[in-house]
Motif scaffolding. Structure first.
Motif, PDB file in Angstrom:
ATOM      1  N   LYS A 165      14.758  -0.100 -19.706  1.00  0.00           N
ATOM      2  CA  LYS A 165      14.521   0.983 -20.660  1.00  0.00           C
ATOM      3  C   LYS A 165      15.673   1.100 -21.646  1.00  0.00           C
ATOM      4  O   LYS A 165      15.460   1.313 -22.848  1.00  0.00           O
ATOM      5  CB  LYS A 165      14.334   2.308 -19.917  1.00  0.00           C
TER       6      LYS A 165
ATOM      7  N   LYS B 191      13.797  -7.305 -13.648  1.00  0.00           N
ATOM      8  CA  LYS B 191      12.646  -6.577 -13.122  1.00  0.00           C
ATOM      9  C   LYS B 191      12.998  -5.571 -12.021  1.00  0.00           C
ATOM     10  O   LYS B 191      12.275  -4.598 -11.805  1.00  0.00           O
ATOM     11  CB  LYS B 191      11.586  -7.554 -12.616  1.00  0.00           C
TER      12      LYS B 191
ATOM     13  N   ARG C 270      11.923  -7.901 -19.038  1.00  0.00           N
ATOM     14  CA  ARG C 270      11.209  -7.395 -17.855  1.00  0.00           C
ATOM     15  C   ARG C 270      11.123  -8.452 -16.762  1.00  0.00           C
ATOM     16  O   ARG C 270      10.933  -8.121 -15.597  1.00  0.00           O
ATOM     17  CB  ARG C 270       9.817  -6.919 -18.254  1.00  0.00           C
TER      18      ARG C 270
ATOM     19  N   PRO D 203      14.475  -1.052 -13.587  1.00  0.00           N
ATOM     20  CA  PRO D 203      13.676  -0.515 -14.694  1.00  0.00           C
ATOM     21  C   PRO D 203      14.469   0.364 -15.659  1.00  0.00           C
ATOM     22  O   PRO D 203      14.151   0.427 -16.847  1.00  0.00           O
ATOM     23  CB  PRO D 203      12.574   0.287 -13.984  1.00  0.00           C
TER      24      PRO D 203
END
Length: 241
Positions: free
Chosen positions: A163, A156, A152, A159
Motif C-alpha cells: 500500500k 505479497k 504484489r 500488504p
C-alpha cells in the motif's frame, strides 16, 4: 570490518559540508532505513543489495522544461569496480533520511529493490546494453514505473508495504510535503547538491562486466518466480494478446 552505509555522511560532517544539527538528524533517523531494509528482505525472501547514504540532494533537470526540476531521493546504480566486477548499489540521499516519513522511506527502499531485481533480471538475460533516454521529467517518471516487477508478487506477505508503494508511486514518486521540506531545508540553504540531466540518464554496461555479475541461484529462482506472477497477471487483463 563491516561496511558503514553512513561513511560519506560522516566525512561530509567532518569537513563542514553538513551542519552539525542536520548531521545528527540523519544519524538519529537512520534506523528507519535499516528497519525498511529488513522489512523488504523479510517480505521478498532476498537480501537487499549494497546501499549507502549520499550526503547531497540529487536533482534532475530537463532542457525542455528548464523551469522545472525533479528530485531523486534514491537511485539504483550499476557500478563496475577496479576488479571489473559489476555490482548493483542503491544510493539513498540524506534529505530522504532527514525529512521522510517512515512509510515514505520504506516505500522508496522497496521501489529501488524492484529496480534492482529488474536490472539483475535483464543483465542475466544479457538483453541490456543501454536503457532508453527519457527526454522530459514526465517521461522519466513514467518510464521509472513502467518496467518493474509486480510489487504484489515480490512483497505479497506485507500488504501494508504494498500500500505504501502504490500510494506513493502512482506514476512516478510524488510526496509534496517531503519535496517541499527538501527544497526549503536543504536546497534553499545551499547544502550539497548533485545535478543530473534527465536526458543523460542512460545505463551503459560493458558486456564483459555483465558476464561477471555474480548472481546467486536463489536470486535467479526468485526473480523467475516473481516474473511468472507478473506474466499471469498480464494474461488475465482485458485486451491481452
Amino acid at each position: 570490518m563491516s561496511f558503514d552505509p553512513l561513511y560519506k555522511v560522516h566525512d561530509a560532517a567532518k569537513v563542514g559540508q553538513l551542519p552539525e544539527k542536520l548531521y545528527r538528524l540523519v544519524v538519529e533517523r537512520f534506523p528507519l532505513v535499516t528497519e525498511g531494509i529488513k522489512r523488504v528482505e523479510d517480505a521478498s525472501g532476498l537480501k537487499y543489495p549494497y546501499f549507502y547514504v549520499e550526503p547531497s540532494m540529487v536533482v534532475s533537470t530537463s532542457a525542455a522544461e528548464f523551469t522545472q526540476f525533479g528530485i531523486f531521493f534514491a537511485r539504483t546504480i550499476p557500478v563496475v569496480g577496479e576488479d571489473n566486477l559489476l555490482r548493483v548499489v542503491v544510493q539513498i540521499t540524506a534529505p530522504l533520511v532527514a525529512f521522510g516519513l517512515k512509510g515514505t522511506i520504506h516505500a522508496i527502499l522497496a521501489h529501488e529493490f524492484l529496480h534492482y531485481l529488474e536490472l539483475v533480471s535483464r543483465i542475466v538475460k544479457m538483453n541490456i546494453v543501454s536503457d532508453e533516454i527519457s527526454g522530459t521529467l514526465f517521461e522519466g517518471r513514467y518510464a521509472d514505473s513502467g518496467k518493474l516487477l509486480e510489487e504484489r508478487a515480490v512483497f505479497k506477505s506485507d500488504p501494508t508495504l504494498i500500500k505504501h508503494i502504490t500510494t506513493r508511486f502512482p506514476e512516478g514518486f510524488r510526496d509534496l510535503k517531503l519535496e517541499d521540506k527538501a527544497i526549503k531545508l536543504w536546497m534553499d540553504k545551499g547544502l550539497p547538491m548533485i545535478k543530473v540531466p534527465i536526458d543523460s540518464n542512460v545505463i551503459k554496461i560493458p558486456v564483459e562486466a555483465m558476464a561477471r555479475l555474480q548472481v546467486e541461484q536463489q536470486v535467479r529462482d526468485k526473480i523467475a518466480e516473481f516474473e511468472s506472477v507478473k506474466l499471469r497477471r498480464r494474461k488475465g487483463q482485458p485486451g491481452y494478446v
